[in-house]
Design an enzyme around this catalytic site. Structure first.
Site, mmCIF file in Angstrom:
data_model
loop_
_atom_site.group_PDB
_atom_site.id
_atom_site.type_symbol
_atom_site.label_atom_id
_atom_site.label_comp_id
_atom_site.label_asym_id
_atom_site.label_seq_id
_atom_site.Cartn_x
_atom_site.Cartn_y
_atom_site.Cartn_z
ATOM 1 C CB VAL A 1 44.063 -18.294 -35.681
ATOM 2 C CG1 VAL A 1 43.233 -19.442 -36.777
ATOM 3 C CG2 VAL A 1 45.063 -19.703 -36.114
ATOM 4 C CB CYS A 2 39.694 -16.711 -36.650
ATOM 5 S SG CYS A 2 38.038 -15.958 -37.304
ATOM 6 C CB SER A 3 37.465 -14.034 -32.615
ATOM 7 O OG SER A 3 37.248 -15.625 -33.450
ATOM 8 C CB THR B 1 40.144 -10.792 -37.412
ATOM 9 O OG1 THR B 1 39.666 -11.929 -36.564
ATOM 10 C CG2 THR B 1 39.974 -9.557 -37.504
#
Length: 324
Positions: A106-108, A126
């Protein structure tokens, strides 16, 4: 199968992204006839972890808990693009994939998967703010900055923050069917599927050139986005030959006059959709697209969503009916 889920945490984890995983996979909804996942929060760096919000999280589960997981999910954390990761964490992720488990970022959290070599040769994403750095740090990854999530075999990567919800519901839909995914989405009060990609959420200010050669022409173009323009006309504005103007424009803006103009028109359309109740035809006229069909075509091509969907996202459904 998707029965056993482990959230892998590193120090300075972001609580919201962890909360997404807990909400989708960690709640018992058996009273509604929905499947229950064996969910665990796993610490990669000791029993107590610091969050970036200033409080701590404790968990009894260490890396050995990952060995039985069908899905290992890595939420975002602070400084993930800068830091190094414990080799035992990267080994655990590689082993999970080798034995047939899936991994989700999730994300970074994508940086952790990249450090484990799991993005090499794979499409991934990302948060749009980190996409360029992800591609630089992991040159063998195929970074797609405009999408909400990418499912590439056993490796699933999602864009910033709430895009983790989209990726999690996608996995639930695959494993348990659309009815289960839709029921969880209703409980979370989120759409079971969002149109478009994260391109529609990227704030892109109008580019300005540091050089005066075409700066005046750019300002004129911005003031006349509703008008037809040719390279010959723009060159005359800049007092250059068309060939010289096209070359200077490319050098100073990094793109062609047509592409620059198209991007500014889309940006203006976004602004009008967010801030006005004008009809699609009126917006198309003001932005130089001519008609609603041409506006829709270019909007979808640039942002992956329709003007009406974009307006619903940023203004709500009432504005759509008012502007119809």
């Amino acid at each position: 199968m998707l029965k056993n889920v482990a959230a892998l945490l590193l120090d300075e984890v972001h609580p919201f992204e962890l909360g997404v995983l807990c909400e989708v996979f960690g709640l018992d909804r058996s009273d509604e006839g929905l499947p229950v996942h064996d969910f665990a929060v796993v610490s990669a760096e000791g029993p107590v972890l610091q969050t970036h919000a200033g409080f701590t999280i404790s968990t009894p589960h260490g890396l050995d808990r990952l060995e039985e997981a069908d899905l290992v999910a890595v939420p975002a954390g602070s400084h993930f693009m800068d830091r190094e990761y414990p080799e035992e964490v990267l080994d655990a992720l590689r082993r999970a994939v080798d034995r047939g488990a899936r991994v989700l970022s999730v994300c970074s959290g994508a940086y952790v998967l990249g450090a484990a070599g799991l993005l090499d040769g794979r499409r991934c994403t990302t948060h749009w703010r980190h996409a360029t750095e992800l591609a630089r740090r992991f040159p063998r990854a195929v970074v797609e900055p405009d999408v909400l999530y990418v499912d590439e075999g056993p490796v699933i990567t999602s864009a910033g923050t709430a895009a983790g919800i989209d990726a999690c519901l996608h996995l639930v839909r695959q494993a348990h069917g659309p009815d289960v995914a839709n029921a969880i989405a209703r409980r979370m009060v989120v759409p079971p599927h969002r149109d478009g990609g994260q391109a529609q959420y990227i704030k892109r200010p109008l580019p300005r050139t540091a050089c005066d050669t075409v700066g005046g022409t750019l300002a004129w173009m911005e003031r006349h986005l509703d008008q037809e323009m040719t390279v010959e006309q723009l060159a005359a504005q800049a007092h250059m030959s068309p060939r010289t103007f096209a070359r200077r424009f490319q050098q100073e803006t990094g793109t062609t006059p047509y592409r620059w103009l198209l991007r500014q028109r889309v940006l203006l359309a976004q602004h009008l959709l967010e801030t006005s109740d004008e009809t699609m035809d009126a917006i198309a006229d003001r932005t130089g697209f001519g008609n609603a069909a041409a506006l829709r075509h270019q909007f979808v091509k640039s942002l992956g969503t329709t003007p009406n969907s974009y307006r619903r996202t940023f203004r709500g459904p009432m504005s759509v009916s008012e502007a119809a």
